[in-house]
Design an enzyme around this catalytic site. Sequence first.
Site, short mmCIF file in Angstrom:
data_model
loop_
_atom_site.label_atom_id
_atom_site.label_comp_id
_atom_site.label_asym_id
_atom_site.label_seq_id
_atom_site.Cartn_x
_atom_site.Cartn_y
_atom_site.Cartn_z
N LEU A 106 0.85 -1.18 0.00
CA LEU A 106 0.00 0.00 0.00
C LEU A 106 0.89 1.23 0.00
CD1 LEU A 106 -2.59 -1.09 2.73
CD2 LEU A 106 -2.58 -1.63 0.27
N CYS A 107 0.67 2.12 -0.94
CA CYS A 107 1.42 3.36 -1.03
C CYS A 107 2.93 3.07 -1.13
CB CYS A 107 1.08 4.24 0.17
SG CYS A 107 1.63 5.97 0.01
#
Length: 322
Positions: A106-107
Amino acid sequence: MNPGTVALAVTDGMLNFELGIAYEVFDAAPAGVDGPWYDMAVCGAGAVRVGRFRLEPEHGLDRLGRLAPGDTLIVPGWADIDEPPPAELVDAVRAAHAAGVRVASLCTGAFVLAAAGLLDGRRATTHWAHTEVLAARHPGVEVDPDVLYVDNGSVLTSAGKAAALDLCLHLVRLDLGSAVANAVARRLVVPPHRAGGQAQFVAAPVPARDDHPLAALLPWVIERLDEPLTVEDLARRANMSSRHLGRQFRAVTGTTPLQWLLTQRIRRAQELLETTDDSVDAIATATGMGTATTLRRHFNRTVGVPPDSYRRTFRRTGQPDF
């Protein structure tokens, strides 16, 4: 079908929003979903700093080595990308993937996956503000700065913040079907599906509240997907010109009215294929596609397989008929 374990690999400096998103999505089933749910494991090498908070993981990183093939390992983003990710975390992620575990970032968690070599020769993404750094630091990675998330099967990456939620919902949809993913989205009060290929950055910000100019129109359209709606129909309903409607759709959804409408029709077709025995002709009618030929053409181009194959895959893998 038991979706297995979701392990969150945490380290000092993790971003609390992305970490919280993953925990919120996978920790507990939404109300009304009675089938099997994920087992959750938060893993780290001792207490870690998450934003302004101190987190005590319930498992050490050695727990990642006991994940089974088919389980999922999620690496949230962390703030200081100028520093290399911890070697023990990188090694644990690499070993888990080699053992058949599905790994998602994520990210800026993509920097951990890249350091582990999982993104070499693969297309990947991260927050748009850091894509140039990722590409420069790991030239073997095909970095795509213009998408919400990238699904390579056993390796998945997302952009930041809301796109991390999109990827988590995508994983639920893969594991348990659209009906369950939509139930999670309803609990979180977010749209049930944004395709990974949608642009992660648009010129005008997406309104945070439901008082944007399309707030009344979008639910109205969703309730009428069986009708042959046109851009003119939508513009008339919204009391706008077609050109102004197009500008509003681009600002709010990041895409055009017709593309957004087609995406909703395809998602409805997927739900009906998963949850009913309706014929493809009946589903074409129910989704406003008109004919089975039209549905097959758009479905195959969007999803990558024909409707019949999609249904057989869900039935064969034991997806629940919610």
